[in-house]
Design a protein around this motif. Structure first.
Motif, PDB file in Angstrom:
ATOM      1  N   ARG A 101       0.838  -1.203   0.000  1.00 54.64           N
ATOM      2  CA  ARG A 101       0.000   0.000   0.000  1.00 54.64           C
ATOM      3  C   ARG A 101       0.870   1.248   0.000  1.00 54.64           C
ATOM      4  NH1 ARG A 101      -4.612  -0.514   4.070  1.00 54.64           N
ATOM      5  NH2 ARG A 101      -3.237  -2.235   4.228  1.00 54.64           N
ATOM      6  N   SER A 102       1.958   1.226   0.741  1.00 56.80           N
ATOM      7  CA  SER A 102       2.883   2.351   0.758  1.00 56.80           C
ATOM      8  C   SER A 102       3.501   2.568  -0.621  1.00 56.80           C
ATOM      9  CB  SER A 102       3.985   2.104   1.790  1.00 56.80           C
ATOM     10  OG  SER A 102       4.973   3.101   1.695  1.00 56.80           O
ATOM     11  N   GLN A 103       3.876   1.473  -1.300  1.00 52.83           N
ATOM     12  CA  GLN A 103       4.443   1.585  -2.643  1.00 52.83           C
ATOM     13  C   GLN A 103       3.433   2.200  -3.604  1.00 52.83           C
ATOM     14  OE1 GLN A 103       5.487  -2.495  -3.335  1.00 52.83           O
ATOM     15  NE2 GLN A 103       7.568  -2.253  -2.560  1.00 52.83           N
ATOM     16  N   PHE A 104       2.169   1.803  -3.486  1.00 53.63           N
ATOM     17  CA  PHE A 104       1.153   2.337  -4.379  1.00 53.63           C
ATOM     18  C   PHE A 104       0.981   3.831  -4.166  1.00 53.63           C
ATOM     19  CE2 PHE A 104       0.159  -2.018  -5.132  1.00 53.63           C
ATOM     20  CZ  PHE A 104      -0.384  -2.037  -6.408  1.00 53.63           C
ATOM     21  N   GLY A 105       1.134   4.278  -2.948  1.00 52.30           N
ATOM     22  CA  GLY A 105       0.958   5.700  -2.665  1.00 52.30           C
ATOM     23  C   GLY A 105       2.167   6.554  -2.967  1.00 52.30           C
ATOM     24  N   HIS A 106       3.347   5.953  -3.005  1.00 48.69           N
ATOM     25  CA  HIS A 106       4.568   6.738  -3.124  1.00 48.69           C
ATOM     26  C   HIS A 106       5.396   6.449  -4.368  1.00 48.69           C
ATOM     27  CE1 HIS A 106       3.462   6.973   1.120  1.00 48.69           C
ATOM     28  NE2 HIS A 106       4.150   8.084   1.177  1.00 48.69           N
ATOM     29  N   SER A 107       5.007   5.480  -5.171  1.00 48.28           N
ATOM     30  CA  SER A 107       5.805   5.106  -6.336  1.00 48.28           C
ATOM     31  C   SER A 107       5.010   5.277  -7.616  1.00 48.28           C
ATOM     32  CB  SER A 107       6.241   3.633  -6.238  1.00 48.28           C
ATOM     33  OG  SER A 107       7.116   3.440  -5.176  1.00 48.28           O
ATOM     34  N   ASP A 108       5.745   5.538  -8.669  1.00 46.28           N
ATOM     35  CA  ASP A 108       5.122   5.553  -9.992  1.00 46.28           C
ATOM     36  C   ASP A 108       5.078   4.125 -10.530  1.00 46.28           C
ATOM     37  OD1 ASP A 108       7.771   5.025 -10.609  1.00 46.28           O
ATOM     38  OD2 ASP A 108       8.055   6.804 -11.842  1.00 46.28           O
ATOM     39  N   THR A 109       4.552   3.959 -11.718  1.00 44.70           N
ATOM     40  CA  THR A 109       4.390   2.618 -12.291  1.00 44.70           C
ATOM     41  C   THR A 109       5.728   1.898 -12.424  1.00 44.70           C
ATOM     42  OG1 THR A 109       2.415   3.330 -13.478  1.00 44.70           O
ATOM     43  CG2 THR A 109       3.481   1.322 -14.260  1.00 44.70           C
ATOM     44  N   ILE A 110       6.764   2.599 -12.850  1.00 44.63           N
ATOM     45  CA  ILE A 110       8.074   1.949 -13.004  1.00 44.63           C
ATOM     46  C   ILE A 110       8.606   1.504 -11.642  1.00 44.63           C
ATOM     47  CG2 ILE A 110      10.482   2.293 -13.699  1.00 44.63           C
ATOM     48  CD1 ILE A 110       9.412   4.117 -15.945  1.00 44.63           C
ATOM     49  N   GLY A 111       8.411   2.302 -10.618  1.00 43.25           N
ATOM     50  CA  GLY A 111       8.861   1.925  -9.275  1.00 43.25           C
ATOM     51  C   GLY A 111       8.111   0.717  -8.745  1.00 43.25           C
ATOM     52  N   ARG A 112       6.784   0.710  -8.936  1.00 48.79           N
ATOM     53  CA  ARG A 112       5.986  -0.437  -8.480  1.00 48.79           C
ATOM     54  C   ARG A 112       6.337  -1.694  -9.264  1.00 48.79           C
ATOM     55  NH1 ARG A 112       1.944   3.450  -9.032  1.00 48.79           N
ATOM     56  NH2 ARG A 112       0.931   2.217 -10.683  1.00 48.79           N
ATOM     57  N   LEU A 113       6.509  -1.558 -10.584  1.00 49.55           N
ATOM     58  CA  LEU A 113       6.893  -2.699 -11.400  1.00 49.55           C
ATOM     59  C   LEU A 113       8.264  -3.211 -10.983  1.00 49.55           C
ATOM     60  CD1 LEU A 113       6.549  -4.689 -13.726  1.00 49.55           C
ATOM     61  CD2 LEU A 113       7.374  -2.874 -15.276  1.00 49.55           C
ATOM     62  N   SER A 158       4.362   0.496 -21.182  1.00 46.94           N
ATOM     63  CA  SER A 158       5.328   1.595 -21.202  1.00 46.94           C
ATOM     64  C   SER A 158       6.455   1.368 -20.186  1.00 46.94           C
ATOM     65  CB  SER A 158       4.609   2.913 -20.907  1.00 46.94           C
ATOM     66  OG  SER A 158       5.526   3.973 -20.827  1.00 46.94           O
ATOM     67  N   ALA A 159       6.088   0.929 -18.992  1.00 47.37           N
ATOM     68  CA  ALA A 159       7.103   0.682 -17.952  1.00 47.37           C
ATOM     69  C   ALA A 159       8.034  -0.465 -18.360  1.00 47.37           C
ATOM     70  CB  ALA A 159       6.426   0.386 -16.618  1.00 47.37           C
ATOM     71  N   LEU A 160       7.468  -1.536 -18.916  1.00 50.37           N
ATOM     72  CA  LEU A 160       8.302  -2.649 -19.386  1.00 50.37           C
ATOM     73  C   LEU A 160       9.246  -2.185 -20.490  1.00 50.37           C
ATOM     74  CD1 LEU A 160       5.701  -5.567 -19.459  1.00 50.37           C
ATOM     75  CD2 LEU A 160       7.749  -5.441 -18.001  1.00 50.37           C
ATOM     76  N   ARG A 161       8.732  -1.382 -21.412  1.00 47.20           N
ATOM     77  CA  ARG A 161       9.561  -0.863 -22.494  1.00 47.20           C
ATOM     78  C   ARG A 161      10.720  -0.039 -21.928  1.00 47.20           C
ATOM     79  NH1 ARG A 161       5.828   1.046 -25.279  1.00 47.20           N
ATOM     80  NH2 ARG A 161       5.788   3.134 -24.397  1.00 47.20           N
ATOM     81  N   THR A 162      10.428   0.807 -20.957  1.00 45.31           N
ATOM     82  CA  THR A 162      11.476   1.628 -20.337  1.00 45.31           C
ATOM     83  C   THR A 162      12.543   0.753 -19.694  1.00 45.31           C
ATOM     84  OG1 THR A 162       9.951   3.461 -19.957  1.00 45.31           O
ATOM     85  CG2 THR A 162      11.940   3.386 -18.571  1.00 45.31           C
ATOM     86  N   LEU A 163      12.118  -0.270 -18.944  1.00 45.04           N
ATOM     87  CA  LEU A 163      13.090  -1.154 -18.282  1.00 45.04           C
ATOM     88  C   LEU A 163      13.905  -1.950 -19.292  1.00 45.04           C
ATOM     89  CD1 LEU A 163      10.997  -2.423 -15.217  1.00 45.04           C
ATOM     90  CD2 LEU A 163      12.676  -0.550 -15.312  1.00 45.04           C
TER      91      LEU A 163
END
Length: 189
Positions: A101-113, A158-163
């Motif tokens: 829950r903390s990750q969802f509130g403080h991270s963007d999609t790339i961070g959560r992924l 998009s996040a997968l492409r970036t990584l």
């Protein structure tokens, strides 16, 4: 096991993997967790008698011991050591949910992924012959990974492409090769 069903059984997973999911108000499915052999399923409803809060679906072939909820509850009442173990399991899951829950509130999609990929690599990763790369052996679809990450299909793509462009991962159908686990860890933090 289905969300909102009555609590009539508990399962102990012996082989295989399952996912726990919850359908939100928007109708979108959220992947809450992945459970492995040795995990217990349905214990909350067996203890409090309330309907299930999530659905459980097999990811691959599963073997489980099925226990009637009433039998499970009686066993907990008469065997304090088992009750403490179940309490420890529930506590661990609560802590995991709090972190997520903390990750969802403080991270963007790339961070959560990145956080999910680190977890997958640590739990289901196999080092490759080269030594530094880790092949994630649990086959999740992009839809499942997106649901676990809390990302739309486009956001996950998009996040997968970036990584991939960063050289941190390589992907193929239901296959992820982690090329830079340290970078994923740093990005997840």
């Amino acid at each position: 096991m289905h969300e909102r069903d009555a609590s009539d059984l508990v399962m102990i997973l012996l082989q295989g993997h399952v996912k726990t999911t919850l359908v939100g108000e928007s109708g979108r499915e959220a992947l809450l967790s992945i459970r492995d052999p040795g995990d217990i399923l349905g214990e909350l409803s067996a203890v409090d008698g309330e309907p299930r809060v999530a659905s459980v679906t097999a990811i691959d072939a599963v073997t489980a011991v099925v226990i009637p909820a009433a039998v499970f509850r009686r066993h907990l009442e008469t065997t304090p050591r088992v009750a403490v173990v179940v309490l420890a399991v529930v506590t661990r899951r609560f802590r995991e949910a709090t972190v997520a829950r903390s990750q969802f509130g403080h991270s963007d999609t790339i961070g959560r992924l990145s956080a999910r990929l680190v977890e997958l690599a640590e739990r289901y990763g196999t080092p490759t012959d080269g030594g530094d790369d880790v092949l994630i052996t649990l086959a999740l679809s992009q839809e499942e990974l997106g649901a676990w990450t809390g990302a739309s299909r486009a956001g996950l793509a998009s996040a997968l492409r970036t990584l991939r462009e960063l050289g941190w991962i390589e992907t193929r159908r239901r296959r992820i090769l982690v090329r830079d686990l340290a970078a994923l860890r740093d990005r997840a933090a």
